[in-house]
Design an enzyme around this catalytic site. Structure first.
Site, PDB file in Angstrom:
ATOM      1  N   ALA A  66       0.850  -1.188   0.000  1.00  0.00           N
ATOM      2  CA  ALA A  66       0.000   0.000   0.000  1.00  0.00           C
ATOM      3  C   ALA A  66       0.887   1.240   0.000  1.00  0.00           C
ATOM      4  O   ALA A  66       2.086   1.175   0.293  1.00  0.00           O
ATOM      5  CB  ALA A  66      -0.907   0.000   1.227  1.00  0.00           C
ATOM      6  N   GLY A 112      -0.781  -5.199   1.152  1.00  0.00           N
ATOM      7  CA  GLY A 112      -2.059  -5.125   0.460  1.00  0.00           C
ATOM      8  C   GLY A 112      -2.051  -5.845  -0.868  1.00  0.00           C
ATOM      9  O   GLY A 112      -3.100  -6.289  -1.347  1.00  0.00           O
ATOM     10  N   GLU A 115      -2.678  -9.422  -0.005  1.00  0.00           N
ATOM     11  CA  GLU A 115      -4.085  -9.477   0.413  1.00  0.00           C
ATOM     12  C   GLU A 115      -5.020  -9.426  -0.791  1.00  0.00           C
ATOM     13  O   GLU A 115      -6.034 -10.129  -0.828  1.00  0.00           O
ATOM     14  CB  GLU A 115      -4.381  -8.342   1.390  1.00  0.00           C
ATOM     15  CG  GLU A 115      -3.714  -8.547   2.741  1.00  0.00           C
ATOM     16  CD  GLU A 115      -3.873  -7.365   3.680  1.00  0.00           C
ATOM     17  OE1 GLU A 115      -4.403  -7.552   4.780  1.00  0.00           O
ATOM     18  OE2 GLU A 115      -3.447  -6.245   3.306  1.00  0.00           O
ATOM     19  N   GLU A 135       3.504  -5.903   7.490  1.00  0.00           N
ATOM     20  CA  GLU A 135       2.874  -4.816   8.239  1.00  0.00           C
ATOM     21  C   GLU A 135       3.402  -4.630   9.654  1.00  0.00           C
ATOM     22  O   GLU A 135       3.533  -3.498  10.138  1.00  0.00           O
ATOM     23  CB  GLU A 135       1.346  -5.020   8.283  1.00  0.00           C
ATOM     24  CG  GLU A 135       0.622  -4.659   6.996  1.00  0.00           C
ATOM     25  CD  GLU A 135       0.584  -5.806   5.997  1.00  0.00           C
ATOM     26  OE1 GLU A 135      -0.140  -5.695   4.994  1.00  0.00           O
ATOM     27  OE2 GLU A 135       1.288  -6.824   6.216  1.00  0.00           O
TER      28      GLU A 135
END
Length: 258
Positions: A66, A112, A115, A135
């Site tokens: 991200a 992300g 994900e 993260e």
């Protein structure tokens, strides 16, 4: 529809959605998430589209994470809203799409990005792919379904290790873990996806849509709410402030543990 951060093309009954931010290693930002939402919603409504391939531009990254700069200064409430909005707009939308979605993971799939690939119905990786959820190295947890979908795919123990170490695994290790279905060369990646789609589209699209719904029904959604709340809470910690600041300043984080 014209997009700024993604490309959408249709080849016969297959749509190819390409995240097109190569200079940012296709990192997800708000604009990209919104455009992907619009693209998937449009493709789901288009009955001529029987399957979708999601990939990244270039040969280095599917999605390398991200855009940290967009949320480094968020409050707990803003962090929770970010996670819930992203999950509702994109990740849950992709997972529950009635049209089959294959992730063609053509390089780094981190945070992300991993994900997003896990929200797809299954994954094919190129042999240079690297995957992970880094993260916790930023003082936060995966917030787009990573704590839920990764254990579903690789098992609780392996998911715990990957999340807590913030490490990356190779494409071959991802195959061994069951995180991806196939590993091939870059040149073979899209052709294999098209071959698999050819097998899928020989079958009833109505039955496939029903099967997707039935398989997804086997997994509780309560965990996603817990993840969103925990993700938001991380934004109120000193560790998050240090982790994101260190990332943006390109230095090693010195977490205070608070």
């Amino acid at each position: 529809m014209n997009f700024e951060t993604i490309l959408v093309e249709q080849q016969n009954s297959t749509a190819i959605v390409t995240i097109n931010r190569p200079k940012k290693l296709n990192a997800l930002n708000k604009a990209t998430i919104l455009e992907l939402h619009k693209a998937f919603a449009n493709l789901e409504a288009d009955k001529s589209v029987k399957a979708i391939i999601l990939t990244g531009s270039g040969d280095k990254a599917f999605v390398a994470g991200a855009d940290i700069s967009e949320f480094a200064n968020f409050s707990e409430e803003e962090g929770a809203r970010l996670a819930r909005k992203g999950q509702d707009e994109l990740f849950n939308l992709v997972e529950n799409l009635g049209t089959p979605v294959i992730a063609a993971v053509n390089g780094f799939a981190l945070g992300g990005g991993l994900e997003l690939s896990m929200a797809c119905h299954f994954r094919v990786a190129s042999d240079n792919a690297k995957m992970g959820l880094p993260e916790v190295s930023l003082g936060v947890i995966p917030g787009y379904g990573g704590t839920q979908r990764l254990p579903q795919l690789v098992g609780k123990g392996r998911a715990m290790e990957l999340i807590m170490t913030a490490g990356m695994i190779s494409a071959d290790k991802a195959l061994d873990y069951g995180l991806v279905n196939y590993v091939v060369t870059q040149e073979e990646l899209l052709p294999l996806c098209h071959k698999l789609i050819g097998k899928i589209t020989n079958n009833s699209s109505v039955a496939i849509s029903a099967a997707i719904k039935a398989v997804n029904a086997g997994f509780t959604k309560d965990g996603y709410d817990v993840e969103i709340e925990a993700f938001g809470a991380c934004f109120g910690t000193e560790d998050f402030k240090e982790g994101t600041t260190a990332f943006l300043e390109k230095r090693k984080a010195n977490f205070p543990g608070a």
